[in-house]
Design a protein around this motif. Structure first.
Motif, PDB file in Angstrom:
ATOM      1  N   ASP A 117       0.792  -1.231   0.000  1.00  0.00           N
ATOM      2  CA  ASP A 117       0.000   0.000   0.000  1.00  0.00           C
ATOM      3  C   ASP A 117       0.824   1.280   0.000  1.00  0.00           C
ATOM      4  N   ASP A 134      -3.704   0.110  -4.425  1.00  0.00           N
ATOM      5  CA  ASP A 134      -3.362  -0.446  -3.119  1.00  0.00           C
ATOM      6  C   ASP A 134      -3.739  -1.922  -3.027  1.00  0.00           C
ATOM      7  N   THR A 136      -4.898  -3.730  -0.560  1.00  0.00           N
ATOM      8  CA  THR A 136      -5.476  -3.647   0.781  1.00  0.00           C
ATOM      9  C   THR A 136      -6.892  -4.207   0.797  1.00  0.00           C
ATOM     10  N   SER A 153     -10.906   5.918   3.074  1.00  0.00           N
ATOM     11  CA  SER A 153      -9.838   6.723   3.685  1.00  0.00           C
ATOM     12  C   SER A 153      -9.925   6.762   5.204  1.00  0.00           C
ATOM     13  N   SER A 154     -11.106   6.474   5.759  1.00  0.00           N
ATOM     14  CA  SER A 154     -11.250   6.491   7.219  1.00  0.00           C
ATOM     15  C   SER A 154     -11.698   5.137   7.777  1.00  0.00           C
ATOM     16  N   ARG A 158      -8.245   0.032   7.146  1.00  0.00           N
ATOM     17  CA  ARG A 158      -7.542   0.512   5.947  1.00  0.00           C
ATOM     18  C   ARG A 158      -6.065   0.106   5.909  1.00  0.00           C
ATOM     19  N   ALA A 159      -5.499  -0.265   7.060  1.00  0.00           N
ATOM     20  CA  ALA A 159      -4.081  -0.637   7.098  1.00  0.00           C
ATOM     21  C   ALA A 159      -3.848  -2.119   6.810  1.00  0.00           C
ATOM     22  N   ASP A 190       2.408   4.953   3.210  1.00  0.00           N
ATOM     23  CA  ASP A 190       1.066   5.393   3.596  1.00  0.00           C
ATOM     24  C   ASP A 190       1.074   6.378   4.755  1.00  0.00           C
ATOM     25  N   SER A 193       0.231   9.311   2.430  1.00  0.00           N
ATOM     26  CA  SER A 193      -1.038   9.257   1.681  1.00  0.00           C
ATOM     27  C   SER A 193      -2.259   9.039   2.573  1.00  0.00           C
ATOM     28  N   ASN A 194      -2.071   8.489   3.773  1.00  0.00           N
ATOM     29  CA  ASN A 194      -3.214   8.289   4.672  1.00  0.00           C
ATOM     30  C   ASN A 194      -3.657   9.571   5.368  1.00  0.00           C
ATOM     31  N   ASP A 229       2.358   7.716  11.583  1.00  0.00           N
ATOM     32  CA  ASP A 229       3.142   6.608  11.028  1.00  0.00           C
ATOM     33  C   ASP A 229       4.449   7.169  10.488  1.00  0.00           C
TER      34      ASP A 229
END
Length: 244
Positions: A117, A134, A136, A153-154, A158-159, A190, A193-194, A229
């Motif tokens: 990702d 991604d 994911t 995105s939320s 998502r990880a 990420d 981008s996150n 992160d």
């Protein structure tokens, strides 16, 4: 007109993590970002193995050898990760993402390899496009129409990655493209981008022509968003041979 790649890489631990499990490479022919997972020491090791495995590709490579070179390097990375786990069972589960861009010696072609990702974005004529997809769980849900990209995105999961370099058989995505003079590439983990929206990424990539300043601004924005992160970026420009 012969084209060249000019790149800058930067990485930051962020504000929450105790160490940095990301690794980057920013060279004249190859740029890459790896985001390690599976515990502090093992994540560090996995991302370092991935970058060490692709780094020898930072040489002049013929157009027709780009994909094969990337495939070989990723195979080497996978084997080395498998060996590292065999040497220490506590490393079981360690792995890393890898997004890498290899520029042909002629400047007329480039190849992209991707798993996980981390992302590659291309800014061309002022328009930013996410080139990678991604690997994911939430991207799977988006593809199936279960949730929207905005909801992804939320999303609490998502990880969760569905593919990474962990020593087992994998199916990275490969693509070739024709570069244009003026193209600007962003490769990132990420951690950027996150927390930073695509329209903001585009604005920074357009507004900061200096690559070092651009990379620094992107990391600063991720830190201002909480830096939850590790944050790694590579900014790479496609330029005429005689350009700086």
């Amino acid at each position: 007109m012969t084209l060249k790649l000019r790149s800058v890489g930067a990485s930051d631990r962020g504000l929450i993590r105790s160490g940095n499990q990301d690794a980057v490479h920013a060279g004249p022919w190859l740029v890459a970002v790896a985001d390690g997972m599976g515990g502090m020491a093992a994540g560090d090791l996995a991302s370092a193995i991935a970058i060490d495995s692709v780094a020898p590709l930072d040489v002049e490579t013929p157009e027709d050898g780009l994909i094969a070179a990337l495939q070989g390097a990723i195979g080497t990375a996978s084997a080395r990760i498998r060996q590292a786990v065999a040497e220490d069972p506590e490393r079981q589960g360690m792995g890393t993402t890898l997004t890498a861009l290899l520029f042909a010696r002629t400047g007329s072609c480039l190849a992209l390899a991707h798993i996980g990702d981390s992302r590659a974005y291309l800014l061309r004529d002022g328009v930013l496009k996410q080139v990678t997809r991604d690997d994911t769980f939430v991207q799977m849900l988006v593809d199936e129409g279960v949730i929207t990209a905005e909801q992804a995105s939320s999303h609490p999961r998502r990880a969760v990655v569905t593919q990474a370099l962990q020593g087992a058989e994998v199916s990275p995505a490969y693509a070739t493209m024709v570069p244009w003079a003026g193209d600007r590439w962003l490769l990132c983990s990420d951690g950027l981008s996150n927390v930073v929206r695509p329209d903001t990424l585009a604005e920074v990539l357009v507004s900061y022509p200096d690559r070092t300043a651009c990379a620094g601004r992107l990391i600063d924005l991720a830190l201002r968003a909480g830096g939850p992160d590790n944050i790694s970026v590579v900014v790479a420009d496609v330029v005429p041979e005689d350009a700086a």
